[in-house]
Design an enzyme around this catalytic site. Sequence first.
Site, PDB file in Angstrom:
ATOM      1  N   LYS A  15      20.986  29.271  42.506  1.00 39.46           N
ATOM      2  CA  LYS A  15      22.423  29.012  42.528  1.00 39.46           C
ATOM      3  C   LYS A  15      22.878  28.875  43.968  1.00 39.46           C
ATOM      4  CE  LYS A  15      26.900  31.262  41.755  1.00 39.46           C
ATOM      5  NZ  LYS A  15      27.618  32.468  41.269  1.00 39.46           N
TER       6      LYS A  15
ATOM      7  N   GLU B 277      39.044  38.937  43.095  1.00 39.26           N
ATOM      8  CA  GLU B 277      37.701  39.538  43.158  1.00 39.26           C
ATOM      9  C   GLU B 277      37.635  40.666  44.185  1.00 39.26           C
ATOM     10  OE1 GLU B 277      33.034  38.227  42.893  1.00 39.26           O
ATOM     11  OE2 GLU B 277      34.623  36.725  43.009  1.00 39.26           O
TER      12      GLU B 277
END
Length: 479
Positions: free
Chosen positions: A224, A269
């Site tokens: 990723k 976040e």
Amino acid sequence: MNNPGFTAPAPRLASCTYSAPLPGGNGLADLLSTGSECAWIRFGEGMVGLGTAARFATTGPGRFEAARHWWMAATEAEAAESGAADRSTVPDDGLPRRSPLAFAAFAFADDSPVDSVLVVPEFVVGSAQGRSWLTWQVDLDSPWYAEKAAAGWRPDRAGAERRLGALLAEAAGRRPDRAGAPAGIGAGSAADGLGLTDGVLSQDGYRAAVVRGVRQIEAGALTKIVLARDAVVRSADPVDVPQVLRTLAVQYRDCWTYAVNGLIGSTPEMLVKVDGDVARARVLAGTLDRDGAPVGTDGTDYARQLLTDDPKQRHEHRLAVDSLTERLEPFTTSLEAPDEPFVLELPNVWHLATDVTARLVGAEGARRTGPGALALTEALHPTAAVCGTPREAAATLINRLESEDHGLDRGLFAGPVGWLDGNGNGEFGIALRGAVVQDAHTVRLYAGCGIVAASDPEAELAETHAKMRPMLQALGLRA
């Protein structure tokens, strides 16, 4: 300054905290008046910093360590004064022990030329659980303090309130009077001359970068990578930063609205929060644009179906959770991370989210011997949520596809932003859904997406638009 080590002189900080009503009585966000204030606000609670007692700037791969050593030196005077006193999180009067306190923002990359900063406000106004307080922070070596101390003066509540009142009056004098003036950027409506353009990494360039990233993933170089792009908003009218932050704090109450040294935004976040011997984090990965939901459908069911039942989204999310827990685990005696993520609903998007809770080693009792918030931040950054997997391979490819190919330096975007105190406590979110105020009329926005083998360039570009929407709307642009 580049890798200054630990030679930068540190102030000798001292502080005093008083229970006090919020100035004006209308909430923390109303203290934001000039755009130079520091802020950390969620659900209307948090802290706002006004004035500057001290500031530290550093760059390079040693930026976290340099900041940590400077902060330790700066808080030695306060620690020595308290001696063997209890340094626990909550003192006898019930007010959070948050002093000395600094707001901080760190660059994403080791090689970024952008300063990572610690800002120690002269005043911190805080609010939590129905209580509010005022902390006055002074540098014992400053000429201003030395002159007053020589005359026998010591900080007290009355002096703090007078000094804060003077600062607020000065800020009000610097604030533009918008009565009868055209709406400026961030004033709540789109103004003439307000425009959005591509940044140094154009939309076409972003699509091409995603294609190259997928090819590297398919070749087995990594699993990723998170790729970012920028955009620029310009206006003939001045940027009303306080209004932008107030809008974000209201519309994105479940996020952490932040402001440090020109970096502003509202992040969903949490990289790490440390309170005593407990550490918490909120990991996000996997995104669905709310604008794409069919009319008449139940939003929660729609998001659950397209996020939790999608192998691509679940895979991306699991990589992000594992990258955080693997790096956090050595610092803990216990760690809890649910196997099943939940769907976090925000006004612009839905996210897959996982809340992580851990007990820290060496943090029991009145004195901390284990890692504090800043040390954990250094260990955890960057997670797969903003970098990729494996971390080193992803960081190298990010540098190639963003910086070398297009000249994009993320700067403070996707780096840790938050606050820390003299007891090892603190909160560091990831600087997402934000922007950098470059000058009085220019704001640069950033957004990034996690790229895996199944990623589609057009869909990833559309996701960056969705992630820029909170800032664009707060700035007065329809998005």
